[in-house]
Scaffold this motif. Structure first.
Motif: not given
Length: 240
Positions: A102-105, A133-135, A196-197
């Motif tokens: 997706d655009k934010d990833s 990896i996810v925050k 968040v990311s």
């Protein structure tokens, strides 16, 4: 001699999609060996296919690249969309992304003009791994990791069991074998957290490694051989 439907033969050259080829055939813009083409007809590699008088039967070289997609880029081949991935890469061949981020990833996405390999990778029942990896927006507890790994109810289903491990108090690693729409974001939101990311670092045997954000590279022969081995028994599905 091998025969294939005309729309697939045109699509395999990278000229356009099967759906677009059907539209061209229906509009009378396609000829086979100088004669107007018919919808559904089959052709061989020996046949000359032209669109508006231009020969398209020569198959372009196969392209397989790994891109470290930055945030803000849309994984669409629609050139009307601002910041689309095709214009971002600017490859000389007509290539398309394997799946979506997706655009934010950000992170690893494969691009190719090989439709068969795309279908094999994307078909959910083939269980191909993708690692992220996810925050999240605040520290989580062990219960969060257990719930994420056991399955979360989203989109009228329950996600498959998956591997989830702690990296930091607010960051975790997750390995999925399915690709529901915005899956990780929806899973974390269901459990009361906000992403968040999000960065994808691996698709099957292909890793992001040290590839810089916004850069791309060709897959190595070793990577391609490994990919073909993993896909050897995978099923295909038709994607228009």
């Amino acid at each position: 001699m091998e025969q294939k439907r005309l729309n697939k033969a045109i699509s395999d050259t990278g000229f356009c999609s099967r759906r677009e080829a059907d539209s061209l055939i229906d509009a009378g813009r396609v000829k086979v060996n100088g004669s107007p083409a018919l919808m559904g007809m089959k052709v061989t590699p020996e046949d000359e296919i032209t669109v508006d008088g231009k020969t398209v039967s020569k198959k372009p070289p196969m392209v397989y690249i790994a891109l470290n997609k930055p945030r803000g880029i849309e994984c669409t081949t629609d050139r009307r969309t601002r910041d689309n991935i095709v214009d971002f890469v600017k490859h000389k061949e007509r290539i398309f992304p394997v799946g979506r981020l997706d655009k934010d990833s950000e992170g690893l996405i494969l691009m190719t003009n090989d439709g068969d390999i795309v279908n094999k990778i994307l078909r959910a029942r083939n269980n191909h791994e993708k690692e992220y990896i996810v925050k999240v927006d605040r520290p989580y507890d062990d219960a969060f990791l257990r719930k994420m790994s056991k399955g979360v109810p989203i989109l009228d289903t329950v996600t498959r069991e998956c591997h989830v491990e702690r990296i930091y108090k607010d960051t975790f690693r997750i390995i999925l074998t399915q690709g529901l729409n915005r899956q990780i974001r929806r899973m974390t939101e269901y459990l009361g957290y906000r992403v968040v990311s999000l960065k994808r670092i691996r698709i099957m045997n292909i890793t992001l490694g040290s590839l810089e954000t916004g850069k791309w590279r060709n897959l190595s022969p070793l990577e391609l051989n490994g990919l073909e081995s993993l896909l050897k028994d995978s099923e295909k599905t038709y994607t228009p």
